[in-house]
Design a protein around this motif. Structure first.
Motif, PDB file in Angstrom:
ATOM      1  N   GLY A 249      10.021  21.903  18.483  1.00  0.00           N
ATOM      2  CA  GLY A 249       9.553  21.188  17.307  1.00  0.00           C
ATOM      3  C   GLY A 249      10.161  19.807  17.209  1.00  0.00           C
ATOM      4  N   PRO A 250       9.662  18.979  16.290  1.00  0.00           N
ATOM      5  CA  PRO A 250      10.164  17.610  16.138  1.00  0.00           C
ATOM      6  C   PRO A 250      11.531  17.564  15.476  1.00  0.00           C
ATOM      7  N   ALA A 251      12.132  16.374  15.500  1.00  0.00           N
ATOM      8  CA  ALA A 251      13.481  16.195  14.958  1.00  0.00           C
ATOM      9  C   ALA A 251      13.515  16.245  13.444  1.00  0.00           C
ATOM     10  N   THR A 252      12.413  15.892  12.770  1.00  0.00           N
ATOM     11  CA  THR A 252      12.384  15.876  11.310  1.00  0.00           C
ATOM     12  C   THR A 252      11.114  16.546  10.795  1.00  0.00           C
ATOM     13  N   PRO A 253      11.181  17.192   9.642  1.00  0.00           N
ATOM     14  CA  PRO A 253       9.988  17.841   9.078  1.00  0.00           C
ATOM     15  C   PRO A 253       8.859  16.859   8.812  1.00  0.00           C
ATOM     16  N   GLY A 254       9.182  15.600   8.482  1.00  0.00           N
ATOM     17  CA  GLY A 254       8.152  14.615   8.164  1.00  0.00           C
ATOM     18  C   GLY A 254       7.239  14.269   9.319  1.00  0.00           C
ATOM     19  N   GLN A 255       7.633  14.645  10.533  1.00  0.00           N
ATOM     20  CA  GLN A 255       6.781  14.375  11.689  1.00  0.00           C
ATOM     21  C   GLN A 255       5.605  15.352  11.759  1.00  0.00           C
ATOM     22  N   LEU A 256       5.658  16.408  10.970  1.00  0.00           N
ATOM     23  CA  LEU A 256       4.510  17.299  10.791  1.00  0.00           C
ATOM     24  C   LEU A 256       3.876  16.910   9.463  1.00  0.00           C
ATOM     25  N   ARG A 257       2.903  16.038   9.528  1.00  0.00           N
ATOM     26  CA  ARG A 257       2.303  15.436   8.342  1.00  0.00           C
ATOM     27  C   ARG A 257       1.105  16.242   7.854  1.00  0.00           C
ATOM     28  N   ASP A 258       0.707  15.974   6.618  1.00  0.00           N
ATOM     29  CA  ASP A 258      -0.540  16.486   6.047  1.00  0.00           C
ATOM     30  C   ASP A 258      -0.582  18.011   5.951  1.00  0.00           C
ATOM     31  N   GLY A 259       0.590  18.643   5.841  1.00  0.00           N
ATOM     32  CA  GLY A 259       0.635  20.090   5.691  1.00  0.00           C
ATOM     33  C   GLY A 259       0.433  20.863   6.980  1.00  0.00           C
ATOM     34  N   ILE A 260       0.363  20.176   8.102  1.00  0.00           N
ATOM     35  CA  ILE A 260       0.194  20.847   9.397  1.00  0.00           C
ATOM     36  C   ILE A 260       1.508  21.535   9.768  1.00  0.00           C
TER      37      ILE A 260
ATOM     38  N   GLY B 293       0.535  -4.209   5.252  1.00  0.00           N
ATOM     39  CA  GLY B 293       1.289  -4.696   4.118  1.00  0.00           C
ATOM     40  C   GLY B 293       2.414  -3.803   3.654  1.00  0.00           C
ATOM     41  N   SER B 294       2.556  -2.596   4.190  1.00  0.00           N
ATOM     42  CA  SER B 294       3.662  -1.719   3.813  1.00  0.00           C
ATOM     43  C   SER B 294       4.455  -1.333   5.055  1.00  0.00           C
ATOM     44  N   THR B 295       5.709  -0.974   4.847  1.00  0.00           N
ATOM     45  CA  THR B 295       6.611  -0.685   5.956  1.00  0.00           C
ATOM     46  C   THR B 295       7.094   0.754   5.895  1.00  0.00           C
ATOM     47  N   SER B 296       7.068   1.430   7.037  1.00  0.00           N
ATOM     48  CA  SER B 296       7.552   2.800   7.145  1.00  0.00           C
ATOM     49  C   SER B 296       8.791   2.847   8.025  1.00  0.00           C
ATOM     50  N   GLU B 297       9.748   3.658   7.630  1.00  0.00           N
ATOM     51  CA  GLU B 297      10.943   3.898   8.424  1.00  0.00           C
ATOM     52  C   GLU B 297      10.609   4.978   9.448  1.00  0.00           C
ATOM     53  N   ALA B 298      10.840   4.689  10.712  1.00  0.00           N
ATOM     54  CA  ALA B 298      10.484   5.636  11.767  1.00  0.00           C
ATOM     55  C   ALA B 298      11.563   6.686  11.953  1.00  0.00           C
ATOM     56  N   ALA B 299      11.150   7.885  12.310  1.00  0.00           N
ATOM     57  CA  ALA B 299      12.081   8.914  12.757  1.00  0.00           C
ATOM     58  C   ALA B 299      12.401   8.633  14.224  1.00  0.00           C
ATOM     59  N   LEU B 300      13.634   8.871  14.614  1.00  0.00           N
ATOM     60  CA  LEU B 300      14.046   8.710  16.005  1.00  0.00           C
ATOM     61  C   LEU B 300      14.240  10.098  16.593  1.00  0.00           C
ATOM     62  N   ASP B 301      13.485  10.386  17.634  1.00  0.00           N
ATOM     63  CA  ASP B 301      13.401  11.759  18.142  1.00  0.00           C
ATOM     64  C   ASP B 301      13.571  11.793  19.655  1.00  0.00           C
TER      65      ASP B 301
ATOM     66  N   ASN C 249       0.838  -1.179   0.000  1.00  0.00           N
ATOM     67  CA  ASN C 249       0.000   0.000   0.000  1.00  0.00           C
ATOM     68  C   ASN C 249       0.881   1.239   0.000  1.00  0.00           C
ATOM     69  N   THR C 250       0.277   2.369  -0.301  1.00  0.00           N
ATOM     70  CA  THR C 250       1.019   3.621  -0.257  1.00  0.00           C
ATOM     71  C   THR C 250       1.396   3.941   1.173  1.00  0.00           C
ATOM     72  N   ALA C 251       2.639   4.320   1.398  1.00  0.00           N
ATOM     73  CA  ALA C 251       3.098   4.699   2.725  1.00  0.00           C
ATOM     74  C   ALA C 251       3.862   6.002   2.631  1.00  0.00           C
ATOM     75  N   ALA C 252       3.931   6.703   3.767  1.00  0.00           N
ATOM     76  CA  ALA C 252       4.686   7.947   3.828  1.00  0.00           C
ATOM     77  C   ALA C 252       5.755   7.809   4.889  1.00  0.00           C
ATOM     78  N   PRO C 253       6.859   7.104   4.583  1.00  0.00           N
ATOM     79  CA  PRO C 253       7.874   6.843   5.598  1.00  0.00           C
ATOM     80  C   PRO C 253       8.574   8.107   6.043  1.00  0.00           C
ATOM     81  N   LEU C 254       8.952   8.130   7.323  1.00  0.00           N
ATOM     82  CA  LEU C 254       9.704   9.236   7.870  1.00  0.00           C
ATOM     83  C   LEU C 254      11.180   8.909   7.848  1.00  0.00           C
ATOM     84  N   PRO C 255      12.048   9.867   7.572  1.00  0.00           N
ATOM     85  CA  PRO C 255      13.481   9.600   7.615  1.00  0.00           C
ATOM     86  C   PRO C 255      13.942   9.332   9.021  1.00  0.00           C
ATOM     87  N   SER C 256      14.854   8.377   9.185  1.00  0.00           N
ATOM     88  CA  SER C 256      15.389   8.044  10.498  1.00  0.00           C
ATOM     89  C   SER C 256      16.528   8.975  10.846  1.00  0.00           C
TER      90      SER C 256
END
Length: 314
Positions: free
Chosen positions: A104-115, A262-270, A76-83
């Motif tokens: 703020g969070p460690a990575t920009p990807g932790q602010l999802r959906d344009g928030i 069914g899809s795997t995302s890489e987690a950000a470590l924060d 499935n489509t996933a939006a993985p975060l950079p580690s």
């Protein structure tokens, strides 16, 4: 027709609450149940929401810690975060905090959906104010709600859209924020829900800094609020569904993956937390499958082997 629907809904709620009561007080006391109950009792959790949320979501709060295998292998489509946990990867630039706001969070990807961080910070402030105001309006005989402090005391680790369901209609967004106290070791974690620009509920977890499951990774016990819709709608979730998964990690952990549907995302470590997100495009029955690795690539945690957590969604 309206009366029939109302009776069916009431019967469904009564049946689910009866099942939850059995889960909380089983007729027998196997080791896993005792261990799980002990884990839950060592943490103090308060789930505050509207009347429907309190009635339907308070009892199954322990189910939010479930973890399991990640689906049937379809992609499935996933939006993985950079580690951010290993030198082999490029370290993203952390989101810069506003001078008078939460970190703020460690990575920009932790602010999802344009928030934006400003929107997430505003939502956090509204949730804290909502909790404080709600405490003022409680009966003098009722125990006080947890004092949350100020928004500037917290660090935002995740923001993502929320999807309304039969338990809590209306879309909005979630904000996850954490606060650590080191002098008297204590952790406070908030999952705030914002709808129509106002706080519609807040989930509060407080407890010590130790890992209750004894491992190097501890998926958050209330994370189900981020990766599942109401069990009333089981098998009929609104799709696509943007999900999140969070938990605490030991410093020895350098990589975390979360598989779901069914899809795997890489987690950000924060700063001691893992944060993963993705997009679910099909109905699921199994909860996210969490795996963690050390700097040598060795698997140091697998949620399939964590006996303290269920593997299936309620």
């Amino acid at each position: 027709m309206g009366n029939t629907l109302g009776k069916d809904f009431e019967a469904q709620v009564r049946e689910m609450m009866t099942e939850d009561a059995y889960t909380i007080r089983p007729s027998s006391a196997p080791y896993t149940a005792i261990r799980r109950k002990g884990t839950i009792e060592r943490r103090r959790r308060v789930a505050a929401a509207g009347a429907i949320l309190v009635a339907l979501a308070a009892a199954p709060v322990a189910a939010y810690a479930v973890n399991g295998n990640g689906g049937d292998g379809s992609v499935n489509t996933a939006a993985p975060l950079p580690s951010t946990g290993t030198s082999a990867r490029t370290t993203p630039t952390p989101v810069q905090s506003a001078p008078a706001g939460p970190a703020g969070p460690a990575t920009p990807g932790q602010l999802r959906d344009g928030i934006t961080l400003a929107q997430a910070s505003d939502g956090l402030e509204k949730c804290i104010a909502w909790n404080r105001e709600n405490d003022k309006n409680r009966s003098s005989k009722a125990p006080p709600l947890t004092e949350l402090g100020e928004a500037t005391d917290y660090r935002i680790i995740l923001a993502l859209n929320s999807t309304g369901d039969s338990n809590s209609p209306g879309d909005g967004f979630h904000v996850v924020a954490v606060k650590e106290q080191t002098k008297q070791p204590k952790l406070t974690q908030l999952i705030c829900t914002i709808k129509d620009g106002e706080s519609s509920g807040i989930n509060i977890s407080t407890g010590g800094l130790e890992f209750d499951n004894g491992g190097p990774v501890m998926p958050d016990i209330n994370a189900g609020k981020l990766y599942q819709q109401s069990f009333i709608d089981k098998g009929n979730w609104k799709l696509p569904f943007g999900w999140g998964s969070i938990g605490r990690i030991d410093p020895s952990v350098t990589r975390v993956t979360v598989s779901y549907g069914g899809s795997t995302s890489e987690a950000a470590l924060d700063h001691g937390w893992f944060v993963a997100t993705g997009t679910l495009n099909k109905q699921v029955t199994l909860a996210p499958h969490v795996k963690a690795y050390d700097s040598t690539g060795k698997t140091v945690y697998d949620s399939d082997n964590d006996a303290g957590y269920d593997k299936a969604l309620p």
